[in-house]
Design a protein around this motif. Structure first.
Motif, PDB file in Angstrom:
ATOM      1  N   LEU A 121       0.825  -1.207   0.000  1.00 31.22           N
ATOM      2  CA  LEU A 121       0.000   0.000   0.000  1.00 31.22           C
ATOM      3  C   LEU A 121       0.860   1.258   0.000  1.00 31.22           C
ATOM      4  N   LEU A 122       1.964   1.237   0.741  1.00 27.93           N
ATOM      5  CA  LEU A 122       2.854   2.401   0.765  1.00 27.93           C
ATOM      6  C   LEU A 122       3.461   2.662  -0.613  1.00 27.93           C
ATOM      7  N   SER A 123       3.794   1.608  -1.343  1.00 27.94           N
ATOM      8  CA  SER A 123       4.371   1.780  -2.682  1.00 27.94           C
ATOM      9  C   SER A 123       3.344   2.274  -3.689  1.00 27.94           C
ATOM     10  N   ARG A 124       2.040   2.123  -3.363  1.00 28.03           N
ATOM     11  CA  ARG A 124       0.974   2.568  -4.265  1.00 28.03           C
ATOM     12  C   ARG A 124       0.345   3.876  -3.803  1.00 28.03           C
ATOM     13  N   SER A 125       1.131   4.715  -3.142  1.00 28.48           N
ATOM     14  CA  SER A 125       0.787   6.103  -2.790  1.00 28.48           C
ATOM     15  C   SER A 125      -0.289   6.221  -1.720  1.00 28.48           C
ATOM     16  N   VAL A 126      -0.504   5.181  -0.921  1.00 27.94           N
ATOM     17  CA  VAL A 126      -1.415   5.297   0.217  1.00 27.94           C
ATOM     18  C   VAL A 126      -0.670   6.015   1.342  1.00 27.94           C
ATOM     19  N   PRO A 127      -1.285   7.019   1.990  1.00 27.73           N
ATOM     20  CA  PRO A 127      -0.586   7.713   3.093  1.00 27.73           C
ATOM     21  C   PRO A 127      -0.222   6.756   4.229  1.00 27.73           C
ATOM     22  N   ALA A 128       0.879   7.038   4.893  1.00 27.65           N
ATOM     23  CA  ALA A 128       1.397   6.139   5.934  1.00 27.65           C
ATOM     24  C   ALA A 128       0.426   5.949   7.098  1.00 27.65           C
ATOM     25  N   PRO A 129      -0.238   7.032   7.626  1.00 28.70           N
ATOM     26  CA  PRO A 129      -1.184   6.807   8.729  1.00 28.70           C
ATOM     27  C   PRO A 129      -2.340   5.882   8.359  1.00 28.70           C
ATOM     28  N   GLN A 130      -2.788   5.990   7.093  1.00 21.99           N
ATOM     29  CA  GLN A 130      -3.881   5.120   6.637  1.00 21.99           C
ATOM     30  C   GLN A 130      -3.383   3.698   6.403  1.00 21.99           C
ATOM     31  N   ALA A 131      -2.183   3.554   5.858  1.00 22.51           N
ATOM     32  CA  ALA A 131      -1.657   2.223   5.541  1.00 22.51           C
ATOM     33  C   ALA A 131      -1.352   1.418   6.802  1.00 22.51           C
ATOM     34  N   ILE A 132      -1.002   2.103   7.897  1.00 23.67           N
ATOM     35  CA  ILE A 132      -0.682   1.397   9.153  1.00 23.67           C
ATOM     36  C   ILE A 132      -1.911   0.688   9.722  1.00 23.67           C
ATOM     37  N   LYS A 133      -3.114   1.165   9.372  1.00 24.14           N
ATOM     38  CA  LYS A 133      -4.353   0.538   9.867  1.00 24.14           C
ATOM     39  C   LYS A 133      -4.523  -0.896   9.378  1.00 24.14           C
ATOM     40  N   ILE A 134      -3.787  -1.282   8.326  1.00 26.99           N
ATOM     41  CA  ILE A 134      -3.897  -2.644   7.792  1.00 26.99           C
ATOM     42  C   ILE A 134      -3.390  -3.667   8.800  1.00 26.99           C
ATOM     43  N   LEU A 135      -2.589  -3.243   9.765  1.00 28.26           N
ATOM     44  CA  LEU A 135      -2.066  -4.172  10.774  1.00 28.26           C
ATOM     45  C   LEU A 135      -3.143  -4.642  11.750  1.00 28.26           C
ATOM     46  N   GLU A 136      -4.306  -3.950  11.763  1.00 26.57           N
ATOM     47  CA  GLU A 136      -5.418  -4.378  12.612  1.00 26.57           C
ATOM     48  C   GLU A 136      -6.072  -5.630  12.041  1.00 26.57           C
ATOM     49  N   ASP A 137      -6.648  -6.457  12.910  1.00 28.28           N
ATOM     50  CA  ASP A 137      -7.238  -7.722  12.472  1.00 28.28           C
ATOM     51  C   ASP A 137      -8.506  -7.522  11.652  1.00 28.28           C
ATOM     52  N   GLU A 138      -9.268  -6.461  11.905  1.00 24.26           N
ATOM     53  CA  GLU A 138     -10.548  -6.258  11.217  1.00 24.26           C
ATOM     54  C   GLU A 138     -10.384  -5.657   9.825  1.00 24.26           C
ATOM     55  N   VAL A 139      -9.210  -5.109   9.530  1.00 25.13           N
ATOM     56  CA  VAL A 139      -8.988  -4.400   8.264  1.00 25.13           C
ATOM     57  C   VAL A 139      -8.227  -5.304   7.299  1.00 25.13           C
ATOM     58  N   GLN A 140      -8.741  -5.390   6.061  1.00 25.63           N
ATOM     59  CA  GLN A 140      -8.088  -6.126   4.980  1.00 25.63           C
ATOM     60  C   GLN A 140      -7.847  -5.159   3.822  1.00 25.63           C
ATOM     61  N   CYS A 141      -7.103  -5.593   2.837  1.00 20.38           N
ATOM     62  CA  CYS A 141      -6.844  -4.744   1.672  1.00 20.38           C
ATOM     63  C   CYS A 141      -6.992  -5.536   0.386  1.00 20.38           C
TER      64      CYS A 141
END
Length: 413
Positions: A121-141
Motif C-alpha cells: 500500500l505504501l508503494s501505491r501512494s497510500v498515506p502512511a497513517p492510513q496504511a498502518i491501519k492494515i495491521l489491525e485484524d478487522e482491516v483487509q486490503c
C-alpha cells in the motif's frame, strides 16, 4: 440368491450410515450453538504462541522514485508501528525497495502477511497513517488492477475519471426519485467510502481499497463494472443505498430484495417493440423511457436504412457482404501501392521556355560585349587626344617674360 440378498442388505446399510472422510469431519457439539458468532475475528493473544517463529519469513517490494522523499520522512512512524508486533523493516534507497521480516519477538504468524500488505500500500501512494491501519485484524486490503480491462488509453482515462470525478467529485444528471428527474451532486469516491466502509485510492492503473471483506467485494464489483462500461458508479451508489436501507428492516432478512432494487440497462432509452398481428403485418410500437427522450439513436438509424426489419440471417449476410467490400477495397489499395514502386520515373524533358531563356541569355551576352567594345574605343580616343594637347597653351605667362624669351632665342641663333 442368498448371497445376492446379503449384498443388497449390506449396500442399504452402508447408504444409511453417514459417511465421513476422517474423524475430524464429525459434527461438533458447538456447531449448532446460536450464541457463537462465526464471522467475528478474535484479536490475537501472544500467549497462544509463546515460543515464537521457527524460521525467518521476509517480503520485499519496490517503490517508485517520487515516493522516496515521503517514505524517508515517514519511515520512523512505520518502523515504530511494526516494532509493536515484533516485525523488522528496512528501507533501501539505493535499490528503491522496502523489506519486512519476522524476528525472535514475533508471535503472531499472520502479521508478516499484514506487513507485506503494508509495504504494498505504501508503494501505491497510500498515506502512511492510513496504511498502518492494515495491521489491525478487522482491516483487509485489495489491490484491483484496472490497466488490462480497457485497451484504448483514451477510454481508460475517461472511465477511470468516472470513479474519481473532477476534483474527486462528479456532477451527474440522474433520476434518483423514480418519476421526477432531479439534479444531484454525487461525490463518488466519498459516497463509495461511506457506503462500503472502505478507504479507496485510485492511482495509475490500480485501485487500492482497505476495509472489511464484504466492503472490498462491493468495491471490486463497482470498479470492474465501471471499467468494463457496464454500469456507471452513480447507479451503483444508488443500489448500495437501497441495500443499506433494506438491511435495517429485520422482516426482510430472509426475503429476496429484487423487487425493491432498481434495474438498470446499459442504454437509457427503451428499444422499439414489434408486435406481430394475425394478418402477418408488423405493427411498430414506440416505447419511450421515463424521461420521454424517445427512441435510441441506433434504432433510428436501423429504421432509416430498413435494417431493423431484417431477420438475423439477412443481417449476418449484409454484415458479411460489407466486410467483403471493405476487404476488396483495402486489397486494391495495397496492390496499387505495391505497383507504384515498380513504375519508372518520368524523364525530364526540356521545355520551350528553357530554350527561350537560353536565347535571351545569348542576346544579353552579345549586347554586353558590344557595349564593352564601344567603351574601350572611347577610352582609346580620349588617351590619343590627351597626348596631342600642348600644356603651354593652357599656362598663363607675363608679357615681359615672353619678349625676353624671344630675345634669348635670337641671340642664340
Amino acid at each position: 440368491m442368498a448371497d445376492v440378498e446379503e449384498l443388497q442388505h449390506e449396500n442399504q446399510s452402508l447408504e444409511k450410515k453417514p459417511r465421513h472422510k476422517g474423524k475430524h469431519d464429525k459434527l461438533k457439539p458447538w456447531d449448532d450453538d446460536p450464541n457463537i458468532d462465526r464471522w467475528k475475528v478474535e484479536k490475537f493473544d501472544p500467549a497462544w504462541n509463546p515460543t515464537g517463529m521457527l524460521e525467518v519469513s521476509s517480503f520485499s517490494t519496490l517503490f517508485p522514485q517520487y515516493r522516496e522523499k515521503y517514505l524517508q520522512d515517514s519511515w520512523p512512524t512505520i518502523e515504530s508501528a511494526l516494532k509493536q508486533y515484533g516485525v523488522a523493516c528496512k528501507l533501501n534507497l539505493v535499490e528503491g525497495s522496502m523489506t519486512v521480516s519476522t524476528t525472535r519477538k514475533t508471535r503472531d504468524p499472520y502479521i508478516i502477511v499484514k506487513a507485506r500488505d503494508l509495504i504494498k500500500l505504501l508503494s501505491r501512494s497510500v498515506p502512511a497513517p492510513q496504511a498502518i491501519k492494515i495491521l489491525e485484524d478487522e482491516v483487509q486490503c485489495d489491490i484491483i488492477k484496472i490497466g488490462s480491462l480497457v485497451r484504448n488509453k483514451e477510454r481508460f482515462v475517461k472511465r477511470r475519471q468516472r470513479l474519481v470525478g473532477p476534483n474527486s467529485s462528479t456532477l451527474k444528471v440522474c433520476d434518483l426519485s423514480g418519476s421526477e428527474s432531479c439534479l444531484r451532486i454525487v461525490l463518488v469516491m466519498l459516497a463509495m467510502e461511506i457506503l462500503t466502509d472502505c478507504y479507496i485510492l485510485v492511482q495509475g492503473s490500480t485501485v487500492a481499497a482497505m476495509g472489511s471483506f464484504k466492503g472490498l467485494k462491493q468495491v471490486r464489483r463497482v470498479v470492474e463494472q465501471c471499467m468494463r462500461n457496464e454500469i456507471h458508479p452513480v447507479y451503483q451508489i444508488k443500489d448500495l443505498m437501497m441495500r443499506r436501507e433494506l438491511a435495517k428492516d429485520p422482516a426482510l432478512a430472509t426475503e429476496s430484495w429484487d423487487r425493491f432494487l432498481p434495474k438498470f440497462r446499459k442504454y437509457g432509452p427503451s428499444f422499439l417493440l414489434i408486435l406481430t398481428i394475425e394478418s402477418g403485418k408488423n405493427l411498430l410500437v414506440s416505447a419511450f423511457d421515463d424521461c420521454g427522450r424517445g427512441h435510441h439513436p441506433l434504432v433510428d438509424k436501423q429504421l432509416e436504412s430498413g435494417e431493423f426489419f431484417l431477420n438475423d440471417k439477412k443481417k449476418s449476410e449484409k454484415k458479411w457482404q460489407e466486410k467483403q467490400e471493405k476487404q476488396t477495397e483495402k486489397s486494391t489499395e495495397k496492390k496499387r501501392m505495391r505497383d507504384a514502386s515498380f513504375i519508372p520515373p518520368e524523364e525530364p524533358v526540356q521545355s520551350s521556355n528553357n530554350s527561350n531563356k537560353y536565347e535571351e541569355g545569348k542576346k544579353d551576352l552579345t549586347e554586353l560585349t558590344q557595349s564593352l567594345k564601344s567603351k574601350t574605343k572611347e577610352l582609346k580616343k580620349q588617351k590619343k587626344t590627351q597626348e596631342k594637347v600642348n600644356a603651354e597653351e593652357y599656362i598663363a605667362v607675363a608679357s615681359g617674360d615672353k619678349s625676353s624669351k624671344k630675345k634669348s632665342k635670337a641671340v642664340r641663333d
